[in-house]
Design a protein around this motif. Structure first.
Motif, PDB file in Angstrom:
ATOM      1  N   GLY A  59     -16.944 -14.516   9.984  1.00 49.60           N
ATOM      2  CA  GLY A  59     -16.808 -14.114   8.845  1.00 49.60           C
ATOM      3  C   GLY A  59     -18.169 -15.422   7.660  1.00 49.60           C
ATOM      4  O   GLY A  59     -18.349 -15.008   6.268  1.00 49.60           O
ATOM      5  N   GLU A  60     -18.185 -16.146   8.061  1.00 52.03           N
ATOM      6  CA  GLU A  60     -19.460 -17.343   7.432  1.00 52.03           C
ATOM      7  C   GLU A  60     -20.614 -17.673   8.021  1.00 52.03           C
ATOM      8  O   GLU A  60     -20.887 -16.845   9.256  1.00 52.03           O
ATOM      9  CB  GLU A  60     -18.486 -18.100   7.732  1.00 52.03           C
ATOM     10  CG  GLU A  60     -18.192 -19.262   8.529  1.00 52.03           C
ATOM     11  CD  GLU A  60     -17.661 -20.756   8.929  1.00 52.03           C
ATOM     12  OE1 GLU A  60     -18.289 -22.002   8.886  1.00 52.03           O
ATOM     13  OE2 GLU A  60     -16.127 -20.551   7.743  1.00 52.03           O
ATOM     14  N   ILE A  61     -21.303 -18.004   7.636  1.00 56.09           N
ATOM     15  CA  ILE A  61     -22.809 -18.665   7.730  1.00 56.09           C
ATOM     16  C   ILE A  61     -23.043 -20.192   8.137  1.00 56.09           C
ATOM     17  O   ILE A  61     -22.427 -20.674   7.011  1.00 56.09           O
ATOM     18  CB  ILE A  61     -23.806 -18.045   6.627  1.00 56.09           C
ATOM     19  CG1 ILE A  61     -24.120 -16.943   6.317  1.00 56.09           C
ATOM     20  CG2 ILE A  61     -24.757 -18.548   6.770  1.00 56.09           C
ATOM     21  CD1 ILE A  61     -24.269 -15.854   7.687  1.00 56.09           C
ATOM     22  N   HIS A  62     -23.654 -20.661   9.414  1.00 60.35           N
ATOM     23  CA  HIS A  62     -23.154 -22.321   9.523  1.00 60.35           C
ATOM     24  C   HIS A  62     -24.996 -22.091   9.467  1.00 60.35           C
ATOM     25  O   HIS A  62     -25.608 -21.647  10.130  1.00 60.35           O
ATOM     26  CB  HIS A  62     -22.441 -22.373  10.519  1.00 60.35           C
ATOM     27  CG  HIS A  62     -23.267 -24.155  11.043  1.00 60.35           C
ATOM     28  ND1 HIS A  62     -22.095 -24.394  12.713  1.00 60.35           N
ATOM     29  CD2 HIS A  62     -23.387 -25.199  10.216  1.00 60.35           C
ATOM     30  CE1 HIS A  62     -22.560 -25.701  12.438  1.00 60.35           C
ATOM     31  NE2 HIS A  62     -23.429 -26.084  11.037  1.00 60.35           N
ATOM     32  N   ALA A  63     -25.280 -23.094   8.387  1.00 60.23           N
ATOM     33  CA  ALA A  63     -26.837 -22.974   8.492  1.00 60.23           C
ATOM     34  C   ALA A  63     -26.454 -24.381   8.448  1.00 60.23           C
ATOM     35  O   ALA A  63     -26.105 -25.604   8.457  1.00 60.23           O
ATOM     36  CB  ALA A  63     -27.311 -22.917   7.143  1.00 60.23           C
ATOM     37  N   VAL A  64     -28.548 -24.926   9.408  1.00 60.13           N
ATOM     38  CA  VAL A  64     -28.231 -25.962   9.862  1.00 60.13           C
ATOM     39  C   VAL A  64     -29.990 -26.523   9.544  1.00 60.13           C
ATOM     40  O   VAL A  64     -30.790 -25.706   9.914  1.00 60.13           O
ATOM     41  CB  VAL A  64     -28.522 -26.322  11.419  1.00 60.13           C
ATOM     42  CG1 VAL A  64     -28.455 -27.138  12.254  1.00 60.13           C
ATOM     43  CG2 VAL A  64     -27.345 -25.772  11.315  1.00 60.13           C
TER      44      VAL A  64
END
Length: 193
Positions: free
Chosen positions: A152-157
């Motif tokens: 349910g979340e976005i992890h941007a790197v």
């Protein structure tokens, strides 16, 4: 990956600079002015105005760096850079006042955060947001981050290149202007006789 030594974006009518302890009240005012949906997006859950203000009261003195976007002397957005575990990892987060979103403040703040992180030896920046936070997802893409969906979340790197002499010089010059702008804003106006 973008080269963050290139000229940094400055949205028309805004000045981006580092925030200091003298900016504490402005940061609290900004967080108090966030509407419930903005607070929910920023903190990834329901947070009261009082809780957001309590967080903001310590934001500029917490470990890491904070940059602000000012229009006509008023703080309209902030970007935070916080250490995340390993030395070469850091997290970034943003808050922009209602009515000032969609003007490029997030990208400008993100570029300053990336420059400071890169020059400080950080190799990867992390940004987390709820999957439904489309503006933050778009910001992460504009910064050149790789996005991953999970739970349910976005992890941007965002991978950062090593610093260069130019990127270090640029940050040093920006720091001089930041300190001068903060000092001039803190001094009371002296009437001319």
């Amino acid at each position: 990956m973008q080269d963050h030594a290139l000229p940094l974006p400055q949205p028309a009518g805004f000045r981006i600079r580092r925030l200091w302890s003298t900016d504490r009240d402005a940061v609290v005012t900004l967080f108090r002015g966030l509407d419930p949906d903005s607070r929910f997006d920023r903190f990834m859950g329901a947070v009261s105005e009082a809780a957001a203000a309590a967080y903001a009261a310590h934001a500029v003195s917490a470990e890491g760096l904070v940059f602000g976007a000012f229009a006509e002397g008023t703080l309209r957005g902030i970007g935070e850079l916080r250490p995340a575990g390993a030395r070469a990892e850091a997290e970034i987060a943003f808050a922009v006042a209602p009515g000032h979103r969609g003007r490029g403040l997030g990208v400008a703040l993100g570029a300053r955060l990336a420059q400071a992180a890169r020059n400080g030896g950080t190799r990867r920046l992390h940004l987390r947001c709820l999957a439904g936070n489309r503006p933050m997802r778009a910001l992460a893409r504009r910064l050149g981050a790789e996005l991953r969906l999970g739970g349910g979340e976005i992890h941007a790197v965002l991978a950062l290149s090593p610093p260069t002499l130019f990127s270090l010089w640029r940050e040093g010059m920006d720091g001089v202007f930041d300190a001068a702008a903060a000092a001039s804003a803190a001094w009371p106006a002296v009437p001319m006789l």
